[in-house]
Scaffold this active site. Sequence first.
Site, PDB file in Angstrom:
ATOM      1  N   HIS A 256       0.841  -1.206   0.000  1.00  0.00           N
ATOM      2  CA  HIS A 256       0.000   0.000   0.000  1.00  0.00           C
ATOM      3  C   HIS A 256       0.874   1.253   0.000  1.00  0.00           C
ATOM      4  CE1 HIS A 256      -3.198  -2.521   2.334  1.00  0.00           C
ATOM      5  NE2 HIS A 256      -3.628  -2.390   1.098  1.00  0.00           N
TER       6      HIS A 256
ATOM      7  N   LYS B 109     -15.744  -7.162   5.979  1.00  0.00           N
ATOM      8  CA  LYS B 109     -14.459  -7.586   6.544  1.00  0.00           C
ATOM      9  C   LYS B 109     -14.390  -7.204   8.021  1.00  0.00           C
ATOM     10  CE  LYS B 109     -11.557  -7.270   2.382  1.00  0.00           C
ATOM     11  NZ  LYS B 109     -10.415  -6.585   1.764  1.00  0.00           N
TER      12      LYS B 109
ATOM     13  N   ARG C 231      -2.324  -6.587  -8.176  1.00  0.00           N
ATOM     14  CA  ARG C 231      -1.186  -7.484  -7.945  1.00  0.00           C
ATOM     15  C   ARG C 231      -1.154  -8.635  -8.937  1.00  0.00           C
ATOM     16  NH1 ARG C 231      -3.108  -8.036  -1.844  1.00  0.00           N
ATOM     17  NH2 ARG C 231      -4.996  -7.730  -3.063  1.00  0.00           N
TER      18      ARG C 231
ATOM     19  N   SER D 204      -3.100  -7.675   3.283  1.00  0.00           N
ATOM     20  CA  SER D 204      -3.364  -7.441   4.704  1.00  0.00           C
ATOM     21  C   SER D 204      -3.838  -8.726   5.374  1.00  0.00           C
ATOM     22  CB  SER D 204      -4.440  -6.360   4.873  1.00  0.00           C
ATOM     23  OG  SER D 204      -4.013  -5.145   4.334  1.00  0.00           O
TER      24      SER D 204
END
Length: 165
Positions: free
Chosen positions: A18, A42, A92, A130
């Site tokens: 990030h 989440k 990614r 994360s």
Amino acid sequence: MKKIGIFPGSFDPLTLGHLDLIERGSKLFDELIVLVAVNTTKKGLFKPNERVTLIEEAVKGIKNVSVEVYSDGLVATYYRNKNAVALLRGVRNALDFEYESNIAIINRKQFESLETVLMYANEEYRYLSSSMIKEVAYFKGDISDMVPPNVRMAIEEKYGTLKDI
Ligand code: ADP
């Protein structure tokens, strides 16, 4: 008029991936707002305000970056209110690409002049997420190559380190 970019995400926690995106993204806009957007699906490790503080500490050296939290509505609404020129997101791999494409379309449906800029993850960090980091940290693994030092310290305060066992 200032070109404002918005980098929305959960940032739970902020990773070196990030941070790399923030550094590179800050060069594309006059102002870049890192937006801690509360994700209803989440479960968080850090509270939104804690995430803001951790990000603020990590981006202190970048002059045109600020950090805000938003829990009152859609990112597209925030974008419109700020008169932003683009959302910044990271890719990614192919999975991210699919996911980000859908979000970009949904956002555009909320506000038709909304643009999304996708930036490729740095090779060095493209394996980082994360959720993986939370998993490693939970079992007191080494995350020093994955997050900024202040985030590592905050995580160790929650979970402890292997040295404690
Ligand atoms: P969200 O819950 O919105 O996906 P994240 O905090 O997981 O929030 O990610 C925010 C953005 O950062 C997403 O666009 C994601 O693809 C990107 N991102 C996540 N990890 C990395 C990384 N290692 N390198 C580059 N971009 C990343």
